[in-house]
Design a protein around this motif. Sequence first.
Motif, PDB file in Angstrom:
ATOM      1  N   GLU A  59       0.888  -1.377   0.427  1.00 22.36           N
ATOM      2  CA  GLU A  59      -0.076  -0.117  -0.285  1.00 22.36           C
ATOM      3  C   GLU A  59       0.975   1.169   0.085  1.00 22.36           C
ATOM      4  OE1 GLU A  59      -2.275   0.791   3.571  1.00 22.36           O
ATOM      5  OE2 GLU A  59      -0.638  -0.435   4.548  1.00 22.36           O
ATOM      6  N   GLY A  60       0.396   2.543  -0.860  1.00 21.05           N
ATOM      7  CA  GLY A  60       1.210   3.468  -0.599  1.00 21.05           C
ATOM      8  C   GLY A  60       0.801   4.829  -2.022  1.00 21.05           C
ATOM      9  N   ARG A  61       1.473   5.411  -2.389  1.00 17.38           N
ATOM     10  CA  ARG A  61       1.371   6.664  -3.381  1.00 17.38           C
ATOM     11  C   ARG A  61       1.373   5.948  -4.652  1.00 17.38           C
ATOM     12  NH1 ARG A  61      -0.490  11.383  -2.720  1.00 17.38           N
ATOM     13  NH2 ARG A  61       0.879  11.657  -4.511  1.00 17.38           N
ATOM     14  N   PRO A  62       0.543   5.457  -5.318  1.00 14.27           N
ATOM     15  CA  PRO A  62       1.501   5.299  -6.269  1.00 14.27           C
ATOM     16  C   PRO A  62       2.991   4.840  -7.597  1.00 14.27           C
ATOM     17  CG  PRO A  62      -0.909   5.807  -7.332  1.00 14.27           C
ATOM     18  CD  PRO A  62      -0.442   6.302  -5.816  1.00 14.27           C
ATOM     19  N   ASP A  63       3.416   6.597  -6.662  1.00 19.87           N
ATOM     20  CA  ASP A  63       4.374   6.873  -7.766  1.00 19.87           C
ATOM     21  C   ASP A  63       5.432   6.422  -6.423  1.00 19.87           C
ATOM     22  OD1 ASP A  63       4.053   8.306  -5.662  1.00 19.87           O
ATOM     23  OD2 ASP A  63       4.140  10.156  -6.590  1.00 19.87           O
ATOM     24  N   ALA A  64       5.280   5.658  -5.721  1.00 21.09           N
ATOM     25  CA  ALA A  64       6.763   4.874  -4.583  1.00 21.09           C
ATOM     26  C   ALA A  64       6.598   4.372  -5.072  1.00 21.09           C
ATOM     27  CB  ALA A  64       5.945   5.387  -3.164  1.00 21.09           C
ATOM     28  N   PHE A  65       6.046   3.243  -6.547  1.00 18.45           N
ATOM     29  CA  PHE A  65       6.897   1.833  -6.384  1.00 18.45           C
ATOM     30  C   PHE A  65       6.962   1.642  -8.250  1.00 18.45           C
ATOM     31  CE2 PHE A  65       3.667   2.365  -2.167  1.00 18.45           C
ATOM     32  CZ  PHE A  65       4.917   1.306  -1.424  1.00 18.45           C
ATOM     33  N   GLY A  66       7.769   0.290  -8.457  1.00 21.09           N
ATOM     34  CA  GLY A  66       8.308   0.228  -9.557  1.00 21.09           C
ATOM     35  C   GLY A  66       7.153  -0.620  -9.978  1.00 21.09           C
ATOM     36  N   ARG A  67       6.121  -0.633 -11.256  1.00 24.86           N
ATOM     37  CA  ARG A  67       5.518  -1.470 -11.545  1.00 24.86           C
ATOM     38  C   ARG A  67       5.981  -3.003 -11.262  1.00 24.86           C
ATOM     39  NH1 ARG A  67       0.885  -1.172 -15.054  1.00 24.86           N
ATOM     40  NH2 ARG A  67       1.232   0.835 -13.489  1.00 24.86           N
ATOM     41  N   GLU A  68       6.910  -3.641 -11.269  1.00 25.73           N
ATOM     42  CA  GLU A  68       7.666  -4.469 -10.532  1.00 25.73           C
ATOM     43  C   GLU A  68       6.866  -5.227  -9.864  1.00 25.73           C
ATOM     44  OE1 GLU A  68      11.262  -7.206 -11.034  1.00 25.73           O
ATOM     45  OE2 GLU A  68      11.530  -5.763 -11.601  1.00 25.73           O
ATOM     46  N   GLU A  69       7.048  -4.439  -8.906  1.00 25.64           N
ATOM     47  CA  GLU A  69       6.861  -4.443  -7.331  1.00 25.64           C
ATOM     48  C   GLU A  69       5.433  -4.585  -7.083  1.00 25.64           C
ATOM     49  OE1 GLU A  69       8.354  -2.033  -2.444  1.00 25.64           O
ATOM     50  OE2 GLU A  69       8.664  -1.363  -4.354  1.00 25.64           O
ATOM     51  N   ILE A  70       4.414  -3.941  -7.668  1.00 19.73           N
ATOM     52  CA  ILE A  70       2.880  -3.853  -7.677  1.00 19.73           C
ATOM     53  C   ILE A  70       2.914  -5.004  -8.362  1.00 19.73           C
ATOM     54  CG2 ILE A  70       1.194  -2.453  -8.279  1.00 19.73           C
ATOM     55  CD1 ILE A  70       2.720  -0.165  -8.243  1.00 19.73           C
ATOM     56  N   THR A  71       2.978  -5.691  -9.347  1.00 16.61           N
ATOM     57  CA  THR A  71       3.535  -7.004 -10.052  1.00 16.61           C
ATOM     58  C   THR A  71       3.479  -7.791  -9.093  1.00 16.61           C
ATOM     59  OG1 THR A  71       2.992  -6.092 -12.235  1.00 16.61           O
ATOM     60  CG2 THR A  71       3.300  -8.514 -12.075  1.00 16.61           C
ATOM     61  N   ASN A  72       4.471  -7.932  -8.396  1.00 13.39           N
ATOM     62  CA  ASN A  72       4.748  -8.899  -7.739  1.00 13.39           C
ATOM     63  C   ASN A  72       3.491  -9.147  -5.930  1.00 13.39           C
ATOM     64  OD1 ASN A  72       7.215  -9.967  -9.048  1.00 13.39           O
ATOM     65  ND2 ASN A  72       8.839  -8.827  -7.045  1.00 13.39           N
ATOM     66  N   ALA A  73       3.147  -8.388  -5.877  1.00 15.04           N
ATOM     67  CA  ALA A  73       2.419  -8.229  -4.522  1.00 15.04           C
ATOM     68  C   ALA A  73       1.096  -8.613  -5.059  1.00 15.04           C
ATOM     69  CB  ALA A  73       1.976  -6.715  -4.109  1.00 15.04           C
ATOM     70  N   TYR A  74       0.189  -7.836  -6.760  1.00 15.10           N
ATOM     71  CA  TYR A  74      -0.810  -8.680  -7.185  1.00 15.10           C
ATOM     72  C   TYR A  74      -0.983  -9.651  -7.284  1.00 15.10           C
ATOM     73  CZ  TYR A  74      -4.856  -8.104 -10.418  1.00 15.10           C
ATOM     74  OH  TYR A  74      -5.660  -8.223 -10.694  1.00 15.10           O
ATOM     75  N   PHE A  75       0.039 -10.421  -8.100  1.00 16.11           N
ATOM     76  CA  PHE A  75       0.455 -12.866  -8.389  1.00 16.11           C
ATOM     77  C   PHE A  75       0.992 -12.940  -6.856  1.00 16.11           C
ATOM     78  CE2 PHE A  75       0.130 -10.138 -12.777  1.00 16.11           C
ATOM     79  CZ  PHE A  75      -1.422 -10.999 -12.606  1.00 16.11           C
ATOM     80  N   GLY A  76       1.372 -12.175  -5.773  1.00 15.12           N
ATOM     81  CA  GLY A  76       2.124 -12.953  -4.996  1.00 15.12           C
ATOM     82  C   GLY A  76       3.133 -13.617  -4.775  1.00 15.12           C
ATOM     83  N   THR A  77       4.353 -12.898  -6.089  1.00 19.14           N
ATOM     84  CA  THR A  77       5.026 -14.095  -6.233  1.00 19.14           C
ATOM     85  C   THR A  77       6.460 -12.978  -5.732  1.00 19.14           C
ATOM     86  OG1 THR A  77       5.358 -12.147  -8.121  1.00 19.14           O
ATOM     87  CG2 THR A  77       4.444 -14.269  -8.491  1.00 19.14           C
TER      88      THR A  77
END
Length: 234
Positions: free
Chosen positions: A216-234
């Motif tokens: 969780e946080g501001r969208p600009d605080a994370f890279g797309r890969e980090e968000i994708t990993n959280a989304y899929f649990g990888t």
Amino acid sequence: MSEPLLTVERLNAFYGDAQALFDVDLTLARGELLALIGANGAGKSTLLKCLTGLVKNRTGTIRFKGEDLIPVPAFEITARGIALVPEGRRLFPSLSVEENLLLGGKVARPGAWSLEAIYDLFPILKEKRKSPSTLLSGGQQQMVAIGRGLMSNPDILLLDELSLGLAPVVIKDIYDLLPKIAGNGLSVILVEQDVSRALGVADRFMCMLEGKVKLEGRPDAFGREEITNAYFGT
């Protein structure tokens, strides 16, 4: 810093013996748009149903404007200022467009949203106001569902799967209106599987996986890969 409009602490939810949410924490400020992202079965819709009293088997704390919502029945939560636009629209098929909208105003909360204000936001609904809701396109039905929620003049609008089943051009049109919908201090929690679109409008986001908050946080605080990993649990 002012107190959050909504505070959720250690929220657990159950369907029978199956646990759907695990110690979920959430805060929402007045005027904030929070995107709730995650795959199917992540717990996003369950969280919204907990906030509106539709899931009864839950533990933890839900405080709205300083008051505990856990013991409050669902119909009263709407009257207090939290409106849900449910997944799949859930319009009343026997009623016209205008009758569906007027139902949202039955709680009689004061505010800027009236029938005319909804028609200004969605002019096509004024043209079709006497039509049965079953004769509308999917996008027009979504407009009615949003309008019905706004007619209660809520402090928080919960949008569950806003773009589900809609054509891309309709999705764009509705998202283009979100700044106007969320104006005047209205807070929004947006449940969405289209991550890019959700992050593009959000002040903050929460990514859920298997009933837990993974990021969780501001969208600009994370890279797309980090968000994708959280989304899929990888």
